[in-house]
Write a protein that holds these residues in place. Structure first.
Motif, PDB file in Angstrom:
ATOM      1  N   GLU A   1       0.829  -1.204   0.000  1.00 29.18           N
ATOM      2  CA  GLU A   1       0.000   0.000   0.000  1.00 29.18           C
ATOM      3  C   GLU A   1       0.861   1.251   0.000  1.00 29.18           C
ATOM      4  O   GLU A   1       0.541   2.249  -0.643  1.00 29.18           O
TER       5      GLU A   1
ATOM      6  N   ALA B   1       0.850   4.195  -2.723  1.00 31.14           N
ATOM      7  CA  ALA B   1       0.672   5.596  -2.364  1.00 31.14           C
ATOM      8  C   ALA B   1       1.812   6.439  -2.926  1.00 31.14           C
ATOM      9  O   ALA B   1       1.612   7.529  -3.452  1.00 31.14           O
TER      10      ALA B   1
ATOM     11  N   THR C   1      -4.486   7.206  -5.236  1.00 33.36           N
ATOM     12  CA  THR C   1      -5.323   7.671  -4.145  1.00 33.36           C
ATOM     13  C   THR C   1      -5.667   6.463  -3.291  1.00 33.36           C
ATOM     14  O   THR C   1      -5.416   5.326  -3.674  1.00 33.36           O
ATOM     15  N   ARG C   2      -6.256   6.745  -2.125  1.00 35.03           N
ATOM     16  CA  ARG C   2      -6.622   5.674  -1.223  1.00 35.03           C
ATOM     17  C   ARG C   2      -7.613   4.726  -1.907  1.00 35.03           C
ATOM     18  O   ARG C   2      -7.526   3.505  -1.768  1.00 35.03           O
TER      19      ARG C   2
ATOM     20  N   THR D   1      -5.825   2.617  -4.464  1.00 37.27           N
ATOM     21  CA  THR D   1      -5.054   1.572  -3.788  1.00 37.27           C
ATOM     22  C   THR D   1      -5.962   0.408  -3.407  1.00 37.27           C
ATOM     23  O   THR D   1      -5.624  -0.755  -3.602  1.00 37.27           O
TER      24      THR D   1
ATOM     25  N   THR E   1      -1.144   5.276   4.341  1.00 41.05           N
ATOM     26  CA  THR E   1      -1.944   4.063   4.203  1.00 41.05           C
ATOM     27  C   THR E   1      -3.153   4.093   5.136  1.00 41.05           C
ATOM     28  O   THR E   1      -3.638   3.075   5.562  1.00 41.05           O
TER      29      THR E   1
ATOM     30  N   GLU F   1      -7.065   6.017   5.971  1.00 41.13           N
ATOM     31  CA  GLU F   1      -8.109   6.891   5.463  1.00 41.13           C
ATOM     32  C   GLU F   1      -8.241   8.095   6.387  1.00 41.13           C
ATOM     33  O   GLU F   1      -7.750   8.079   7.516  1.00 41.13           O
TER      34      GLU F   1
END
Lengths: 277, 292, 362
Positions: A171, A175, A180-181, A184, B18, B20
């Motif tokens: 991850e 990144a 973006t989250r 990912t 990693t 949110e």
């Protein structure tokens, strides 16, 4: 030395395997074969008309439809719950984690009467839902609710260990490469958990199809509307229609075996994935 | 703001790439917890609430009446026979599968899991087909005045069927992960097979064994569908707790039904607590080998 | 105890693990089975122990056929690569296990067991760990306990599978010396498996070099290092430079370099491989009138008393880089720098004409 077994200095193979096979045969295999042998008493047209009678077909539709819908809901929420349990700290997390297995541990008859008490027209939630025109208990929706409860742990428990094993580096790399989250998740995490997610779905689905105890109380068991296939087997049995009950049981067994095969293949897929990673 | 400092002097909130945003995090947590509250917590609370709706005295009366006590006794008997048998089966199957290489091993492993994929109703039915009046050996049993279906032996058999895989499937991966070297070492040092099993293997798998036994016991005491088919629902004779709940409920004796159900729910809670406690030990036993 | 192995073969499916092995282990000897992974060395050790069976052939203990003897009756001590200590028992219980599981009549009483175990723990210098569990010990300590446990039953043969394989470099070195000393004190016939040539050369009385299920060479460390029987042994034991050349009627040519090769006086224009150890390569700045190979320096590693040079040949006599080792004094004397042109000459080289190339890993 025969090629059946590789040499080992450890003793007890014959005894252990012999006992395993004997026990399994007596308790599981011979009784299961009874269903297939018994169904041979019917001629093919008799068998076919029994398992395709309108009431039986309606029960398949309900059983498979509700099981499928419940498994889908469990797949979505199972992934969510597993994610939250693995990734985020929050108060009472250990308690929640332990509670996930409640549907495994709670006898199905208890689940059945409790869900009925909650969703009946005068029940805990039913009294608020009914005025809105939503009837849950004694309708197919009730079947769906019971099957959702029963299948809840499967997806969580298959996805959880896979999520735990995903390397943080993957991850971080994503990144750093500018993802973006959401990207990912979509391209790194989701593909990694997909085999486990599918397995969990199949397990929940397979369990729901055979489920009996938690459903019969809330279903209302109205022929053609809210009658599940396992209940039909019991109904036929109570009418001493052994042949009819057996015929439907054979259909269910065949479906179970196919699902078992699929689940085995899926689990092989999960292992294969995790070895490659 | 008039100037944007190039170097921030005050520590900015540390943003982990990693993770949110807190907003997304709490939304997800809340969503998950709402789902679990609705489907797990609410039913659990409802059982006990409904059971105690008319107070302690009614509750106690419901669980101490003779039929309820008979149901408790039968439930304990069925579990006391089914669990040890499946325990021995589990050890034998795991020994054969985890310690040896032989043909058809993967097929055998799948066969052990078979009862999990069979509907409980079908599990009950197959015993009726063998031991019932129209079954294979039903007439012979009747001649000799033996009854299995609609009697205790049938209930025990159905219970065994649905709980066969629990202990074996716990032990097989555990013993595979531990390998066979310790057993080989014991044999080289002169130990017999039974000595090796007793002094080396069993201590190494004791937590896994306990874990499987807890799960097996929970299912054995709570099984409904399979037992329902073979029991005949004779009050005080062939009623397990799970079946007694159904009878009381169908008689519209809701408070008594929930009172008996609360006993089973309590059993489920105890199972969950034990399971959680033992789980950590099992993980330790799997990983803490000589390879650390 | 003498161990003799006659015509031993074993297949795993289509894979030949052991191919017609013949070997004699002398009493009191410390023998190393050395080879790359998949060479069959561990399988051979397990067959000697009785943990595996061979497809054909015999294992003789003191001239008595033990092929079908159960492992319990072979009186072997076995030390597993990952020690296989009983994780649920204390160190004391681990070492005592072999004594405690004896049939009642042969079992020593509790004080005797106590005495014997304490003695063994003192021998491996770990008596202060008696009450610990295996997971509380370091790798090196576990290894020594595994050895003590194997010795407790007074085996007539000690077999060790990669005894130092799972340890870090420093501990390995210490334990090697310790094992050598222990063996000198006890003089028990011992066989150990290793893939580390340095370990085999340092510890063993004799080395059995194995490759692809076959024995390539048996000899003392000096023999196998100085007189490798074939290209495989040459390449497996220590660093080596490989040159391609030709042999013809007692002479060999590698590029412009001509060497006498009297043992190949019969050879008629054969292609050949020549092996030269890095320390057998002479490096000079000028030709000095003698034939030599031209090369230039690619890299210099000047740490410690020996300077390692990586050289690239002018022609294609050598497919890879050539490595030479010279003393620091010589290095200073020559004032070498990266990119310099030099001339190299092997002091000693071994020739293997192509038809004798069996077992080479190229």
């Amino acid at each position: 030395m025969s090629t059946f077994k590789q040499y080992s200095v450890l003793p007890g193979f014959n005894l252990a395997l012999g006992f395993t096979l004997l026990y399994l045969s007596l308790v599981v295999l011979i009784p299961l074969s009874a269903a297939f042998i018994h169904s041979a008493k019917l001629t093919w047209p008799e068998f076919w008309s029994t398992v395709t009678a309108p009431r039986v077909v309606a029960s398949y539709r309900l059983t498979f439809g509700a099981s499928f819908a419940a498994a889908v809901v469990n797949t979505f929420f199972g992934l969510l719950v597993a994610w939250v349990l693995v990734r985020y700290p929050f108060p009472g997390k250990r308690l929640v984690d332990a509670l996930i297995d409640l549907p495994f541990a709670l006898p199905t008859s208890v689940a059945g009467i409790t869900l009925t008490a909650i969703y009946a027209g005068n029940g805990w939630l039913g009294q608020y839902l009914e005025p809105l025109g939503i009837k849950v208990a004694f309708t197919p929706v009730g079947v769906f609710v019971a099957l959702t409860f029963i299948g809840l742990p499967f997806v969580v428990r298959t996805v959880q260990p896979v999520l735990e094993d995903i390397e943080k580096e993957l991850e971080e790399a994503a990144a750093m490469l500018g993802a973006t989250r959401w990207q990912t998740f979509r391209y790194v995490i989701f593909p990694a958990v997909l085999p486990a997610l599918t397995t969990g779905f199949a397990l929940a689905f397979a369990r729901a199809i055979g489920e009996y105890g938690s459903v019969i109380f809330i279903a209302g068991n109205i022929p053609m509307v809210s009658e599940i296939t396992p209940l039909l087997i019991i109904t036929k049995l109570e009418q001493y229609d052994y042949a009819g009950a057996t015929a439907i049981a054979v259909v269910m067994l065949v479906i179970s075996f196919i699902l078992l095969l699929i689940i085995n293949l899926l689990q092989w897929w999960v292992r294969h994935r995790s070895i490659k990673a | 703001m008039t100037a944007v400092p190039l170097l921030q002097t005050s520590p900015a909130p540390h943003k982990v790439v990693t993770q949110e945003s807190p907003w997304a995090r709490w939304t997800l947590i809340l969503l998950a917890l709402s789902f679990l509250s609705l489907f797990l917590l609410l039913p659990l609370v409802a059982v006990f609430f409904e059971a105690l709706r008319k107070g302690w005295e009614v509750y106690l009366a419901a669980i101490t009446e003779p039929d309820a006590l008979a149901a408790i006794r039968l439930t304990l008997i069925a579990a006391a026979i089914a669990v040890p048998l499946n325990l021995i089966f589990g050890i034998a199957a795991a020994w054969a599968i985890a310690k040896f290489e032989f043909r058809g091993k993967s097929i055998l492993t799948s066969l052990i899991d078979l009862p999990f994929s069979v509907s409980p109703v079908v599990a009950g039915l197959i015993y009726v087909l063998i031991f019932g009046l129209q079954g294979w050996i039903g007439p012979w049993l009747r001649e000799h005045d033996l009854s299995i279906i609609f009697a205790v032996p049938g209930i025990v058999l159905a219970t065994i069927f649905v709980t066969v895989p629990f202990i074996a499937r716990e032990l097989i991966p555990l013993m595979q992960a531990q390998g066979s070297e310790e057993e080989e070492a014991a044999i080289i040092l002169g130990a017999s097979g039974w000595q090796t099993l007793w002094y080396v293997t069993l201590p190494n798998i004791k937590w896994g064994l306990l874990y499987g036994t807890i799960l097996c016991n929970a299912r054995a005491m709570g099984e409904f569908g399979a037992v329902s088919v073979v029991s005949g629902h004779i009050r005080g004779l062939t009623n397990t707790l799970s079946l007694h709940v159904e009878i009381l409920y169908n008689e519209y004796n809701f408070v008594a039904a929930f009172a008996v159900a609360s006993l089973l729910a309590l059993l489920a809670l105890i199972t969950l607590v034990l399971k959680t406690l033992v789980e950590a030990k099992v993980a330790q036993q799997t990983s803490r080998g000589n390879h650390s | 105890m003498t161990i003799e192995i006659h015509d031993l073969s074993k297949q795993f499916g289509s894979f030949t693990a052991l191919n017609d092995i013949n070997l004699k282990v002398n009493p009191g000897e410390l023998l190393a089975l050395l080879g790359p992974s998949g060479s069959g060395k561990t399988t051979l050790l397990r067959v000697i122990a009785g943990l595996e069976t061979a497809d054909s052939g015999q294992v003789l203990f003191n001239e008595e056929d033990s092929t079908d003897k159960h492992i319990r009756d072979r009186h072997v001590g076995f030390v597993f690569q990952h020690y296989a200590l009983f994780r649920n028992m204390t160190i004391f219980e681990n070492v005592a296990f072999g004594l405690r599981v004896r049939p009642r009549k042969q079992r020593p009483n509790a004080p005797e067991i106590n005495h014997r175990v304490t003695e063994l723990l003192q021998l491996v210098q770990l008596d202060w760990l008696a009450d610990r569990y295996p997971h509380q010990l370091s790798g090196g300590q576990r290894q020594r306990i595994a050895l003590a446990r194997a010795l407790a039953v007074e085996p007539s043969v000690l077999l060790l599978d990669e005894p130092f394989g799972a340890l870090d470099a420093k501990v390995r070195k210490e334990l090697r010396a310790w094992l050598r000393k222990l063996h000198d004190d006890m003089h028990i016939t011992s066989v150990f498996v290793t893939h580390d040539q340095e370990e085999a050369l340092e510890v063993a009385d004799r080395i059995v070099v194995m490759n692809r299920g076959r024995i390539e060479q048996i000899g003392t460390p000096d023999e196998v290092y100085e007189k490798p029987a074939n290209p495989f042994v040459y390449e497996f034991l220590g660093h080596v430079n490989l040159f391609h050349g030709r042999v013809h009627q007692g002479h060999a040519w590698i590029g412009d370099l001509e060497v006498d090769a009297p043992e190949y006086s019969e050879a008629e224009d054969l292609s050949a491989i020549a092996y030269v150890r890095p320390h057998d390569i002479e490096v000079d700045r000028t030709l000095n009138g003698e034939p030599a190979l031209a090369a230039h320096i690619v890299h210099i590693l000047a740490i410690g008393p020996v300077v390692r040079l990586e050289l690239a040949g002018k022609d294609n006599q050598s497919t890879n880089s050539i490595y030479a080792e010279i003393s620091k004094e010589r290095f200073r004397e020559l004032q070498l720098a990266r990119g310099d042109q030099v001339f190299i000459k092997p002091r000693k080289l071994d020739l293997f004409p192509n038809h004798a190339q069996n077992g080479s890993i190229h």
